[in-house]
Write an enzyme that holds these catalytic residues in place. Structure first.
Site, PDB file in Angstrom:
ATOM      1  N   LYS A   1       0.839  -1.213   0.000  1.00 62.52           N
ATOM      2  CA  LYS A   1       0.000   0.000   0.000  1.00 62.52           C
ATOM      3  C   LYS A   1       0.867   1.254   0.000  1.00 62.52           C
ATOM      4  O   LYS A   1       0.572   2.229  -0.684  1.00 62.52           O
ATOM      5  CB  LYS A   1      -0.924  -0.001   1.231  1.00 62.52           C
ATOM      6  CG  LYS A   1      -2.029  -1.060   1.175  1.00 62.52           C
ATOM      7  CD  LYS A   1      -2.796  -1.098   2.498  1.00 62.52           C
ATOM      8  CE  LYS A   1      -3.423  -2.449   2.718  1.00 62.52           C
ATOM      9  NZ  LYS A   1      -4.248  -2.569   3.899  1.00 62.52           N
TER      10      LYS A   1
ATOM     11  N   GLN B   1      -5.110  -1.672  10.094  1.00 63.67           N
ATOM     12  CA  GLN B   1      -4.836  -2.977   9.491  1.00 63.67           C
ATOM     13  C   GLN B   1      -5.285  -4.100  10.428  1.00 63.67           C
ATOM     14  O   GLN B   1      -4.975  -4.082  11.614  1.00 63.67           O
ATOM     15  CB  GLN B   1      -3.331  -3.066   9.190  1.00 63.67           C
ATOM     16  CG  GLN B   1      -2.895  -4.317   8.489  1.00 63.67           C
ATOM     17  CD  GLN B   1      -3.378  -4.409   7.054  1.00 63.67           C
ATOM     18  OE1 GLN B   1      -3.604  -3.421   6.390  1.00 63.67           O
ATOM     19  NE2 GLN B   1      -3.549  -5.628   6.574  1.00 63.67           N
TER      20      GLN B   1
ATOM     21  N   ASP C   1     -11.596   1.772   4.633  1.00 62.78           N
ATOM     22  CA  ASP C   1     -11.931   0.346   4.531  1.00 62.78           C
ATOM     23  C   ASP C   1     -13.428   0.090   4.395  1.00 62.78           C
ATOM     24  O   ASP C   1     -13.839  -1.032   4.096  1.00 62.78           O
ATOM     25  CB  ASP C   1     -11.460  -0.383   5.792  1.00 62.78           C
ATOM     26  CG  ASP C   1     -10.087  -0.992   5.620  1.00 62.78           C
ATOM     27  OD1 ASP C   1      -9.814  -1.537   4.535  1.00 62.78           O
ATOM     28  OD2 ASP C   1      -9.301  -0.915   6.568  1.00 62.78           O
TER      29      ASP C   1
END
Ligand code: GUN
Length: 262
Positions: free
Chosen positions: A45, A89, A112
């Site tokens: 990322k 995460q 997300d």
């Protein structure tokens, strides 16, 4: 088009969009694990962000950080006007309640799409849907089987397929082998996300025009492996590596641009 080719094209488009913005979007990644898969994803990322001209920062919290301290970091990011969006995460260490974290994220900064009020979809299912559309794979009225029922992939994947009027069946660890064989043999689209190397193999029968989307990643001494063996007798199957992981990373930046109103 292969996933690699598709991602390359989309990244050029995103890079172009970002270059025209008054200031680059700012993404923060919070990581509270030493998980090998997470490390690889986070590294990917950050690399993508640099390539796309997106500002990105990694905040690594110690594995033994308290839930309260993790929540304080989220509150700070919620308030920080320079931060357009952030992700935490997964997985999280066991002292931290995943749901509390997801609910603490300002839905307007939730790249997300984990918050129940978020208008965005989680990155892996979103990336898969976008690729299926790009490849003109029919969804409406088709039999879609999702193997795995995780909050990050299985459940939102089933939801997105259902929204587009597929006949969705979710199979999981409590489904009998006989039932798995039945549903898989009738499936037009199979999304497998169970984390078992080579689970979908030649012992199942498939429709010859089925599409298999392999979300699994297992790392062992011989490298990275998906949940499917590589030579299934189907119309199309996505590779591992170089498959769904790239779609997930792409969808993250698509979500970020949606947040900044692009
Ligand atoms: N871990 C595995 N996939 C994901 C994802 O899409 N988002 C976050 N935050 N963590 C993950």
């Amino acid at each position: 088009m292969t996933i690699k080719e598709y991602v390359k094209v989309r990244k050029e488009e995103i890079k172009d969009q970002v270059s025209k913005m008054a200031r680059p979007p700012f993404l923060v990644i919070v990581q509270i694990n030493e998980d090998a898969g997470s490390n690889a994803y986070v590294h990917g990322k950050l690399k993508d962000a640099e390539e796309l001209g997106v500002k990105a920062e990694l905040i690594k919290l110690p594995l033994d950080v308290s839930e309260a301290e993790a929540l304080r970091t989220i509150e700070r990011l919620n308030r920080d006007k320079s931060v357009d969006g952030f992700i935490v995460q997964m997985p999280l260490p066991q002292q931290i309640d995943e749901n509390k974290i997801k609910l603490a994220i300002n839905p307007n900064k939730d790249v997300d799409g984990f918050h129940p009020l978020s208008k965005l979809s989680p990155c892996t299912p979103k990336g898969i849907m976008n690729y299926l559309h790009h490849e003109n794979i029919a969804i409406l009225g088709k039999n879609a089987v999702v193997l795995g029922r995780s909050n990050i992939v299985g459940k939102p994947m089933a939801h997105l397929l259902l929204k587009e009027s597929a006949n969705v069946t979710v199979l999981h660890s409590k489904t009998t082998r006989e039932d798995k064989e039945f549903y898989i043999s009738h499936a037009d689209i199979i999304v497998v996300a169970i984390g078992k190397k080579g689970f979908l193999d030649h012992s199942f029968t498939y429709k010859s025009d089925a599409v298999v989307i392999d979300v699994g990643i297992t790392r062992d001494e011989s490298g990275l492996h998906g949940d499917a063996v590589t030579d299934l007798p189907v119309k199309m199957q996505t590779p591992v590596p170089g498959g769904v992981g790239l779609l997930t990373r792409l969808a993250l930046f698509e979500n970020l641009l949606e947040i900044v109103g692009q």
